[in-house]
Design a protein around this motif. Structure first.
Motif, short mmCIF file in Angstrom:
data_model
loop_
_atom_site.label_atom_id
_atom_site.label_comp_id
_atom_site.label_asym_id
_atom_site.label_seq_id
_atom_site.Cartn_x
_atom_site.Cartn_y
_atom_site.Cartn_z
N LYS A 1 93.19 -2.71 19.22
CA LYS A 1 92.08 -3.58 19.59
C LYS A 1 90.79 -2.84 19.27
O LYS A 1 90.55 -1.75 19.77
CB LYS A 1 92.16 -3.91 21.08
N PHE A 2 89.93 -3.44 18.41
CA PHE A 2 88.73 -2.77 17.96
C PHE A 2 87.57 -2.85 18.94
O PHE A 2 86.72 -1.98 18.96
CB PHE A 2 88.28 -3.33 16.61
N GLU A 3 87.49 -3.90 19.73
CA GLU A 3 86.39 -4.02 20.69
C GLU A 3 86.90 -3.62 22.06
O GLU A 3 87.60 -4.38 22.73
CB GLU A 3 85.84 -5.46 20.71
N LEU A 4 86.56 -2.41 22.48
CA LEU A 4 87.08 -1.86 23.73
C LEU A 4 86.53 -2.59 24.95
O LEU A 4 87.19 -2.65 25.99
CB LEU A 4 86.76 -0.37 23.81
N GLU A 5 85.32 -3.09 24.86
CA GLU A 5 84.71 -3.84 25.97
C GLU A 5 83.66 -4.77 25.38
O GLU A 5 83.28 -4.63 24.22
CB GLU A 5 84.08 -2.90 26.98
N THR A 6 83.20 -5.71 26.18
CA THR A 6 82.18 -6.64 25.71
C THR A 6 80.92 -5.87 25.35
O THR A 6 80.45 -5.03 26.10
CB THR A 6 81.87 -7.68 26.81
N GLY A 7 80.37 -6.16 24.19
CA GLY A 7 79.16 -5.47 23.74
C GLY A 7 79.39 -4.07 23.24
O GLY A 7 78.46 -3.28 23.16
N PHE A 8 80.62 -3.74 22.90
CA PHE A 8 80.98 -2.39 22.48
C PHE A 8 80.14 -1.91 21.30
O PHE A 8 79.71 -0.76 21.26
CB PHE A 8 82.47 -2.35 22.12
N TYR A 9 79.87 -2.78 20.34
CA TYR A 9 79.18 -2.36 19.13
C TYR A 9 77.66 -2.34 19.27
O TYR A 9 76.96 -2.05 18.31
CB TYR A 9 79.62 -3.22 17.94
N GLN A 10 77.14 -2.59 20.45
CA GLN A 10 75.70 -2.44 20.64
C GLN A 10 75.28 -0.98 20.52
O GLN A 10 74.15 -0.68 20.16
CB GLN A 10 75.27 -3.01 21.99
N GLY A 11 76.20 -0.08 20.79
CA GLY A 11 75.93 1.34 20.61
C GLY A 11 75.75 1.72 19.16
O GLY A 11 75.17 2.77 18.85
N SER A 12 76.22 0.87 18.26
CA SER A 12 76.07 1.17 16.84
C SER A 12 74.61 1.07 16.40
O SER A 12 74.26 1.52 15.31
CB SER A 12 76.94 0.24 15.99
N TYR A 13 73.74 0.54 17.25
CA TYR A 13 72.31 0.49 16.92
C TYR A 13 71.75 1.91 16.78
O TYR A 13 70.86 2.15 15.98
CB TYR A 13 71.52 -0.28 17.98
N TYR A 14 72.27 2.84 17.57
CA TYR A 14 71.82 4.22 17.46
C TYR A 14 72.21 4.81 16.11
O TYR A 14 71.43 5.52 15.49
CB TYR A 14 72.41 5.08 18.59
N VAL A 15 73.41 4.49 15.67
CA VAL A 15 73.88 4.96 14.36
C VAL A 15 73.05 4.30 13.26
O VAL A 15 72.66 4.94 12.29
CB VAL A 15 75.38 4.67 14.17
N SER A 16 72.77 3.01 13.43
CA SER A 16 71.97 2.29 12.45
C SER A 16 70.57 2.90 12.33
O SER A 16 70.03 3.02 11.23
CB SER A 16 71.87 0.82 12.86
#
Length: 132
Positions: A47-62
């Motif tokens: 499962k790629f999305e561990l929790e709701t909004g998981f990829y919001q942290g990717s904004y830091y990487v972006s």
């Protein structure tokens, strides 16, 4: 051996666990599916999305990728142009950002996932055994 590295998963946008299944639903430049991540890996069923909004942290990487892009643009302009003006630099920034935005968006998600998933060489084999 290259397949076991996180760099392989990032460059080929493969599952961070088994390195076989696709991470994204489509190509980064296909605008109908741009940045959409599969819910689960087709090979190891991770499962790629561990929790709701998981990829919001990717904004830091972006943000980090954007800073690196702008530094590269400044360096390339400094090397290849005789006269460096603020307007030419701004045009270079805007053009490079427009061209590379879909790729940076996809890369930020796959890099973010690398922080939370580890490679498991037996992951795809486990899935095949349990699904049979």
């Amino acid at each position: 051996m290259l397949k076991e590295t996180k760099l392989y998963s990032v460059l080929f946008m493969k599952c961070p666990v088994c390195r076989e299944g696709d991470f994204l639903k489509g190509h980064p430049y296909k605008f109908s599916s741009m940045g959409k991540v599969h819910k689960r890996c087709s090979c190891c069923n991770t499962k790629f999305e561990l929790e709701t909004g998981f990829y919001q942290g990717s904004y830091y990487v972006s943000y980090a990728l954007g800073v690196a892009l702008f530094m590269a643009v400044v360096l390339l302009n400094y090397i290849f142009r005789e006269e460096l003006t603020p307007s030419s630099l701004m045009i270079s920034f805007v053009v490079s950002l427009i061209v590379l935005f879909p790729l940076l968006y996809a890369l930020s998600k796959i890099i973010w996932a690398q922080f939370f998933f580890n490679y498991d060489r037996t992951a795809s084999k486990k899935s095949k055994v349990t699904s049979a």
